[in-house]
Design a protein around this motif. Structure first.
Motif, PDB file in Angstrom:
ATOM      1  N   PHE A 174       0.742  -0.999  -0.056  1.00 31.51           N
ATOM      2  CA  PHE A 174      -0.077  -0.163   0.010  1.00 31.51           C
ATOM      3  C   PHE A 174       0.789   1.382   0.005  1.00 31.51           C
ATOM      4  O   PHE A 174       0.302   2.344  -0.429  1.00 31.51           O
ATOM      5  CB  PHE A 174      -1.108  -0.070   1.037  1.00 31.51           C
ATOM      6  N   GLN A 177       2.983   3.183  -4.185  1.00 29.20           N
ATOM      7  CA  GLN A 177       1.887   3.976  -5.244  1.00 29.20           C
ATOM      8  C   GLN A 177       2.302   4.629  -6.100  1.00 29.20           C
ATOM      9  O   GLN A 177       1.922   5.490  -6.680  1.00 29.20           O
ATOM     10  CB  GLN A 177       0.612   4.617  -4.425  1.00 29.20           C
ATOM     11  N   THR A 217      -4.840  -1.403  -4.827  1.00 30.75           N
ATOM     12  CA  THR A 217      -4.774   0.056  -5.253  1.00 30.75           C
ATOM     13  C   THR A 217      -5.244   0.135  -6.890  1.00 30.75           C
ATOM     14  O   THR A 217      -5.679   1.186  -6.903  1.00 30.75           O
ATOM     15  CB  THR A 217      -3.091   0.206  -5.258  1.00 30.75           C
ATOM     16  N   THR A 221      -8.018   2.749  -7.964  1.00 30.09           N
ATOM     17  CA  THR A 221      -7.576   3.561  -8.999  1.00 30.09           C
ATOM     18  C   THR A 221      -8.734   3.737 -10.002  1.00 30.09           C
ATOM     19  O   THR A 221      -9.235   4.947 -10.649  1.00 30.09           O
ATOM     20  CB  THR A 221      -6.157   3.781  -9.688  1.00 30.09           C
TER      21      THR A 221
END
Length: 597
Positions: A174, A177, A217, A221
């Protein structure tokens, strides 16, 4: 400065007019500042990467040490990247169905091999924070804002917001990114003439890389961009309609580009051995508390651990905690940018994902109010049901950074008095949220039996080393740590990972291996310190379980809670007394467990 919606309708902003040295100096200082702050956040772990563990999340610290060791074995031993037979013997672990960061562990394999898995863990956490901050700074400074200070502020928030620092407690996936801003920008550029093929291929390749870092993630997104496009279309339909055909063509190219290399890994993840469906908890369990928006995280300068504990899922999930001053500055920033339709659409997307993070019903101050929220309608949708709901709040946290950068870039256009008030307000909002170093605890040194590889005299390639407590979530951290620091040189039963709860009867996701009688007996005795009466049926079950695990030796972890109870139980179960070897007490069960066929 061009408005953001103008940027979205025109080719990329050119930076050619700015001399290269003038561009590079701010870039250099930005990267140095982000790296320095990241090192500060992880400084206590840097002091002794192999001798300390992150105290807020030693379970995931051990898990990611395991996956990095797996990456080393992929490169140096030719192991299967998608599956590990080193843990949870004999069933193994589906590495694609776990957050195994293959996109990081494989490139980091030389560091893991030569410097150890402890160095790789802290290095990736550090580079994840700094790299994410600099990636957002880069995209902001090249495409969305003119002022380097504004871009630096945006990068600072995106890389070091409370949610990022919180996840730095072990969640390598996490904090890494750094591909997200480039994915976002490539998506937005698909509207440009002539970008469908070239841009689609670039986007598809970025998606492939992101899948092997963190699929959650990528999902966040994609959802955010979807909401952004819908919101922008509602605000400016004619513009969106005019570019829709080439935009969709570019997305199609991206999908095909990504699916070619991802088809088999994704099939393996969802249908391969040790795959599972759903999470071991209901969607409404881990959600964002409304009051957490105005509070401070425990790792922020102004944070209060007691307050944060009452409003947060765990120290690794402080996904909001913006503070009241920041919320005020957010409102001011949106007001400054209100005529900017793209900024308005981004704010809408952030708000939608924030509401999603609150789960199926509103929680206030730790109490469920019974007020239904929209997430209840999609809680059990496939793929969505694999997400820890509170993590949707990571999206608005990032969007805040972008909006602050855009607002800071407009600040010079304000009157002198308002400009001063803006910068003072921004400082008051950001400074209390800045991070403190993450806490660590000293780990027990490896006993000679492990450190000096004395285990090799007992454990052959077709056998396992069984540590007690068994290597499982919350109870077997030390066994997991031994295993990872050894480079997975020996094999172990069970472990901390995600797999099916009890296949084939129950394929719901679980953090533990399928139940076995001996595992349950030892876990209860270790947890409560009470020695149950051992029956002949228990002894037969122990032999059956040890045979199933292909055990060579059973090793009692020194210093484990209720060690005397566990030692007495193991002696009774196995019908023999332990040996003292290399700082551990062990039971050699090779005469009890027949050779594997």
């Amino acid at each position: 400065m061009p408005a953001v919606e103008e940027v979205l309708d025109e080719p990329d902003l050119s930076v050619a007019a700015v001399p290269a040295p003038a561009r590079r100096r701010p870039d250099l200082w930005a990267s140095i500042s982000y790296l320095a702050l990241a090192v500060l956040v992880l400084i206590q772990l840097w002091i002794s990467p192999a001798g300390r563990v992150l105290s807020h999340n030693d379970d995931d610290h051990g898990f990611f040490a395991f996956v990095l060791a797996h990456g080393e074995r992929v490169v140096f031993h030719g192991a299967n990247p998608l599956f590990s037979d080193r843990m949870n013997v004999p069933d193994g672990v589906n590495m694609m169905a776990n957050t195994t960061v293959l996109g990081l562990s494989v490139p980091m394999a030389p560091v893991t091999h030569w410097l150890g898995v402890g160095v790789s863990v802290v290095l990736l956490l550090t580079l994840g924070l700094a790299g994410t901050a600099f990636a957002w700074y880069w995209v902001l400074s090249r495409h969305l804002v003119e002022g380097r200070l504004a871009a630096w502020i945006g990068g600072l928030w995106c890389g070091f917001a409370p949610t990022m620092v919180s996840h730095a407690n072990g969640h390598i996936n996490f904090v890494s990114q750094f591909l997200v801003p480039f994915i976002v920008w490539q998506v937005l550029r698909l509207r440009e003439p002539g970008r469908a093929v070239r841009g689609g291929i670039a986007l598809g390749l970025l998606v492939v890389l992101q899948v092997f870092i963190n699929e959650e993630t990528l999902l966040f997104t994609a959802l955010t961009l979807g909401v952004f496009v819908i919101a922008y279309a509602a605000l400016e339909w004619d513009t969106v309609a005019g570019v829709a055909r080439r935009f969709l063509a570019g997305l199609g190219v991206a999908v095909v580009t990504a699916l070619v290399p991802l088809a088999y890994p994704l099939w393996f993840q969802f249908a391969g051995p040790q795959s599972y469906s759903g999470q071991p908890f209901e969607p409404g369990k881990f959600v964002t508390d409304l009051l957490s928006l105005g509070a401070y995280a425990r790792q922020s300068l102004a944070g209060n651990a007691a307050i944060a504990r009452s409003l947060s899922v765990s120290p690794t999930e402080d996904n909001t905690f913006f503070g009241v001053p920041l919320l005020v500055m957010l409102v001011i920033s949106v007001a400054l940018l209100w005529r900017n339709l793209a900024a308005r659409a981004a704010a809408i997307a952030g708000l939608v994902l924030l509401v999603m993070s609150m789960g199926p019903e509103l929680r206030v101050g730790g109490y469920d109010t019974g007020i239904p929220l929209p997430f209840a309608l999609i809680a059990h949708v496939p793929v969505i049901d694999l997400v820890s709901v509170t993590r949707f709040a990571m999206v608005p946290a990032t969007i805040i950074g972008v909006l602050l950068a855009l607002a800071a870039d407009r600040a010079p256009l304000l009157s002198r008095r308002r400009r001063i008030a803006f910068w003072i307000g921004l400082a008051v909002a950001i400074v209390p949220v800045l991070p403190k170093p993450l806490p660590v605890v000293a780990a027990e040194p490896l006993p000679p039996f492990i450190a000096q590889q004395m285990w090799r005299g007992y454990v052959s390639d077709d056998r396992t080393l069984v540590t007690v407590p068994l290597p499982e979530v919350t109870t077997g951290r030390t066994g997991m740590r031994w295993f990872a620091l050894s480079g997975l040189d020996y094999t172990v039963p069970r472990g901390y990972f995600m797999g099916p709860a009890n296949p084939p009867l129950n394929r719901t996701g679980s953090w533990n291996a399928a139940p076995r009688p001996t595992a349950d007996l030892l876990r209860l005795a270790g947890a409560y310190g009470r020695r149950p009466v051992v029956t002949d049926a228990d002894r037969r079950a122990a032999v059956t379980d040890l045979t199933y695990w292909r055990a060579a030796v059973v090793v009692l972890v020194p210093g484990t809670p209720n060690a005397d109870v566990l030692e007495s139980m193991l002696t009774d179960l196995l019908g023999k007394s332990p040996q003292q070897v290399g700082g551990v007490r062990l039971w050699d069960v090779r005469d009890v467990v027949p050779p594997s066929e």
